[in-house]
Scaffold this motif. Structure first.
Motif, PDB file in Angstrom:
ATOM      1  N   GLY A 282      31.531 -19.586  11.004  1.00  9.19           N
ATOM      2  CA  GLY A 282      31.865 -18.550  10.036  1.00  9.19           C
ATOM      3  C   GLY A 282      32.189 -17.232  10.705  1.00  9.19           C
ATOM      4  O   GLY A 282      33.183 -16.569  10.368  1.00  9.19           O
ATOM      5  N   VAL A 283      31.374 -16.828  11.693  1.00 16.57           N
ATOM      6  CA  VAL A 283      31.601 -15.562  12.409  1.00 16.57           C
ATOM      7  C   VAL A 283      32.915 -15.605  13.191  1.00 16.57           C
ATOM      8  O   VAL A 283      33.718 -14.665  13.151  1.00 16.57           O
ATOM      9  N   LEU A 284      33.148 -16.711  13.903  1.00 19.53           N
ATOM     10  CA  LEU A 284      34.381 -16.841  14.694  1.00 19.53           C
ATOM     11  C   LEU A 284      35.618 -16.782  13.807  1.00 19.53           C
ATOM     12  O   LEU A 284      36.624 -16.139  14.155  1.00 19.53           O
ATOM     13  N   ASN A 285      35.570 -17.432  12.661  1.00 17.22           N
ATOM     14  CA  ASN A 285      36.727 -17.434  11.772  1.00 17.22           C
ATOM     15  C   ASN A 285      36.891 -16.112  11.035  1.00 17.22           C
ATOM     16  O   ASN A 285      38.016 -15.737  10.695  1.00 17.22           O
ATOM     17  N   LEU A 286      35.799 -15.403  10.823  1.00 19.28           N
ATOM     18  CA  LEU A 286      35.916 -14.064  10.248  1.00 19.28           C
ATOM     19  C   LEU A 286      36.638 -13.141  11.231  1.00 19.28           C
ATOM     20  O   LEU A 286      37.513 -12.360  10.832  1.00 19.28           O
ATOM     21  N   LEU A 287      36.290 -13.266  12.516  1.00 21.54           N
ATOM     22  CA  LEU A 287      36.974 -12.472  13.549  1.00 21.54           C
ATOM     23  C   LEU A 287      38.455 -12.844  13.632  1.00 21.54           C
ATOM     24  O   LEU A 287      39.327 -11.976  13.757  1.00 21.54           O
ATOM     25  N   ALA A 288      38.747 -14.155  13.552  1.00 20.23           N
ATOM     26  CA  ALA A 288      40.141 -14.610  13.591  1.00 20.23           C
ATOM     27  C   ALA A 288      40.917 -14.106  12.374  1.00 20.23           C
ATOM     28  O   ALA A 288      42.084 -13.720  12.473  1.00 20.23           O
ATOM     29  N   PHE A 289      40.252 -14.090  11.219  1.00 22.31           N
ATOM     30  CA  PHE A 289      40.881 -13.592   9.994  1.00 22.31           C
ATOM     31  C   PHE A 289      41.218 -12.102  10.127  1.00 22.31           C
ATOM     32  O   PHE A 289      42.320 -11.666   9.780  1.00 22.31           O
ATOM     33  N   LEU A 290      40.278 -11.334  10.662  1.00 22.71           N
ATOM     34  CA  LEU A 290      40.511  -9.896  10.857  1.00 22.71           C
ATOM     35  C   LEU A 290      41.607  -9.653  11.890  1.00 22.71           C
ATOM     36  O   LEU A 290      42.405  -8.716  11.760  1.00 22.71           O
ATOM     37  N   LEU A 291      41.672 -10.524  12.915  1.00 25.12           N
ATOM     38  CA  LEU A 291      42.711 -10.398  13.932  1.00 25.12           C
ATOM     39  C   LEU A 291      44.088 -10.718  13.369  1.00 25.12           C
ATOM     40  O   LEU A 291      45.103 -10.122  13.775  1.00 25.12           O
ATOM     41  N   SER A 292      44.168 -11.650  12.426  1.00 24.75           N
ATOM     42  CA  SER A 292      45.460 -12.062  11.870  1.00 24.75           C
ATOM     43  C   SER A 292      46.144 -10.949  11.086  1.00 24.75           C
ATOM     44  O   SER A 292      47.373 -10.901  11.008  1.00 24.75           O
ATOM     45  N   ILE A 293      45.347 -10.040  10.520  1.00 20.94           N
ATOM     46  CA  ILE A 293      45.926  -8.967   9.695  1.00 20.94           C
ATOM     47  C   ILE A 293      46.797  -8.013  10.515  1.00 20.94           C
ATOM     48  O   ILE A 293      47.960  -7.789  10.166  1.00 20.94           O
ATOM     49  N   PRO A 294      46.287  -7.428  11.653  1.00 18.51           N
ATOM     50  CA  PRO A 294      47.173  -6.558  12.445  1.00 18.51           C
ATOM     51  C   PRO A 294      48.368  -7.301  13.053  1.00 18.51           C
ATOM     52  O   PRO A 294      49.444  -6.725  13.210  1.00 18.51           O
ATOM     53  N   ILE A 295      48.184  -8.598  13.377  1.00 20.02           N
ATOM     54  CA  ILE A 295      49.309  -9.376  13.917  1.00 20.02           C
ATOM     55  C   ILE A 295      50.402  -9.509  12.867  1.00 20.02           C
ATOM     56  O   ILE A 295      51.597  -9.326  13.148  1.00 20.02           O
ATOM     57  N   LEU A 296      50.003  -9.810  11.629  1.00 26.91           N
ATOM     58  CA  LEU A 296      50.954  -9.954  10.527  1.00 26.91           C
ATOM     59  C   LEU A 296      51.631  -8.626  10.208  1.00 26.91           C
ATOM     60  O   LEU A 296      52.847  -8.571   9.997  1.00 26.91           O
ATOM     61  N   VAL A 297      50.852  -7.554  10.197  1.00 29.35           N
ATOM     62  CA  VAL A 297      51.412  -6.222   9.932  1.00 29.35           C
ATOM     63  C   VAL A 297      52.415  -5.842  11.023  1.00 29.35           C
ATOM     64  O   VAL A 297      53.478  -5.280  10.732  1.00 29.35           O
ATOM     65  N   THR A 298      52.099  -6.176  12.285  1.00 29.20           N
ATOM     66  CA  THR A 298      53.016  -5.892  13.395  1.00 29.20           C
ATOM     67  C   THR A 298      54.326  -6.642  13.216  1.00 29.20           C
ATOM     68  O   THR A 298      55.413  -6.092  13.441  1.00 29.20           O
ATOM     69  N   GLY A 299      54.250  -7.911  12.794  1.00 29.81           N
ATOM     70  CA  GLY A 299      55.456  -8.700  12.563  1.00 29.81           C
ATOM     71  C   GLY A 299      56.321  -8.112  11.469  1.00 29.81           C
ATOM     72  O   GLY A 299      57.553  -8.034  11.608  1.00 29.81           O
ATOM     73  N   VAL A 300      55.695  -7.680  10.382  1.00 33.64           N
ATOM     74  CA  VAL A 300      56.449  -7.074   9.278  1.00 33.64           C
ATOM     75  C   VAL A 300      57.079  -5.762   9.726  1.00 33.64           C
ATOM     76  O   VAL A 300      58.240  -5.466   9.411  1.00 33.64           O
ATOM     77  N   TRP A 301      56.318  -4.970  10.489  1.00 32.17           N
ATOM     78  CA  TRP A 301      56.848  -3.691  10.994  1.00 32.17           C
ATOM     79  C   TRP A 301      58.053  -3.919  11.909  1.00 32.17           C
ATOM     80  O   TRP A 301      59.065  -3.225  11.816  1.00 32.17           O
ATOM     81  N   LEU A 302      57.938  -4.924  12.794  1.00 36.28           N
ATOM     82  CA  LEU A 302      59.052  -5.240  13.694  1.00 36.28           C
ATOM     83  C   LEU A 302      60.287  -5.686  12.916  1.00 36.28           C
ATOM     84  O   LEU A 302      61.411  -5.395  13.307  1.00 36.28           O
ATOM     85  N   SER A 303      60.074  -6.405  11.815  1.00 38.91           N
ATOM     86  CA  SER A 303      61.206  -6.869  11.005  1.00 38.91           C
ATOM     87  C   SER A 303      61.969  -5.696  10.395  1.00 38.91           C
ATOM     88  O   SER A 303      63.169  -5.797  10.144  1.00 38.91           O
ATOM     89  N   LYS A 304      61.279  -4.590  10.174  1.00 38.57           N
ATOM     90  CA  LYS A 304      61.928  -3.393   9.631  1.00 38.57           C
ATOM     91  C   LYS A 304      62.648  -2.601  10.721  1.00 38.57           C
ATOM     92  O   LYS A 304      63.610  -1.881  10.449  1.00 38.57           O
TER      93      LYS A 304
END
Length: 266
Positions: free
Chosen positions: A10-32
């Motif tokens: 649970g802890v490891l996947n919570l960290l992975a979930f939190l990490l996925s958010i800035p990665i996704l935001v970076t991808g969207v920002w790059l697309s712009k």
């Protein structure tokens, strides 16, 4: 009592979930912000990686903490496929990067690179016209040779020959030494009139900043040398990541077993 393995997953996947958010935001920002095909490719990588981490971590988090065995089973199945994929890529990368190295030149600080020295798989990729046109476009848009020209603009011929150039600079921004062109500047060379060359790169060279040696075999070889160096770094990271994934997968299996036992009791 809730199992340690479930808590850890649970802890490891919570960290992975939190990490996925800035990665996704970076991808969207790059697309712009993307102006070139190279940037669009990078944006797609970030978005796919972000979505993948988001979904997998959610499945592992809910499956382990809420005792949803079907989600945890799906999580373990995806993890197993990921381990196989990374293992296959790591072995493949070691094989295809095993060949190829720069050739040391007499009285030169830089090396030259030959396309035939690299693996057949690498050669086939860069010899594909469509693929190389995309790579060439990326190299040109990165201002590789413009920076090269500015960096060594004040060098005399002897000073330039003593420079430790990168594989891309040596292959794409100047002609091959075997052409024996007269040095005028880092990216400006005079061809002897009426000379017949057996090396096709000598005929491909142009002083035009948009042409230079981007169509040369040495440029393709320089790109492969650069790619080979990057892939070797990636394979080292992959080995470390694989060990981590195998440990997480083992803990996940314990959590899945705990879920099954708890379900039987209930």
């Amino acid at each position: 009592m809730f199992r340690v393995s479930n808590n850890l997953i649970g802890v490891l996947n919570l960290l992975a979930f939190l990490l996925s958010i800035p990665i996704l935001v970076t991808g969207v920002w790059l697309s712009k912000q993307a102006n070139t095909e190279c940037e669009w490719w990078l944006e797609r990588v970030f978005i796919v990686l972000g979505v993948f981490l988001l979904l997998v971590s959610l499945a592992g988090l809910v499956g382990a903490c809420c005792r949803v065995s079907c989600l945890l089973w799906l999580y373990l199945f995806v993890m197993f496929l990921l381990i196989l994929l990374l293992l296959s890529f790591t072995v493949f990368a070691f094989v295809v990067t095993n060949k190829g190295a720069g050739q040391v030149l007499s009285n030169r600080g830089y090396k030259e690179y030959r396309l035939g020295d690299y693996s057949n798989w690498f050669q086939n990729r860069v010899n594909n016209t469509h693929t190389w046109n995309r790579i060439q476009s990326c190299l040109q848009s990165s201002k590789l040779c413009s920076k090269f020209q500015t960096q060594f603009a004040n060098d005399t011929a002897q000073q330039f020959y003593a420079q430790n150039l990168s594989a891309l600079q040596s292959g794409c921004c100047k002609p091959s030494d075997s052409c024996n062109f007269e040095y005028q500047g880092p990216s400006v060379w005079n061809k002897p009139e009426g000379a017949n060359y057996t090396n096709s790169d000598c005929n491909a060279w142009e002083n035009d900043p948009n042409v230079l040696c981007f169509n040369c075999q040495t440029c393709k070889a320089g790109f492969l040398q650069n790619l080979k160096t990057d892939w070797k770094k990636v394979t080292i990271v992959n080995v470390i990541f694989l060990v981590f994934l195998i440990i997480v997968y083992s803990v996940g299996c314990c959590a899945f077993r705990n879920n099954l036992r708890d379900n039987r009791k209930h």
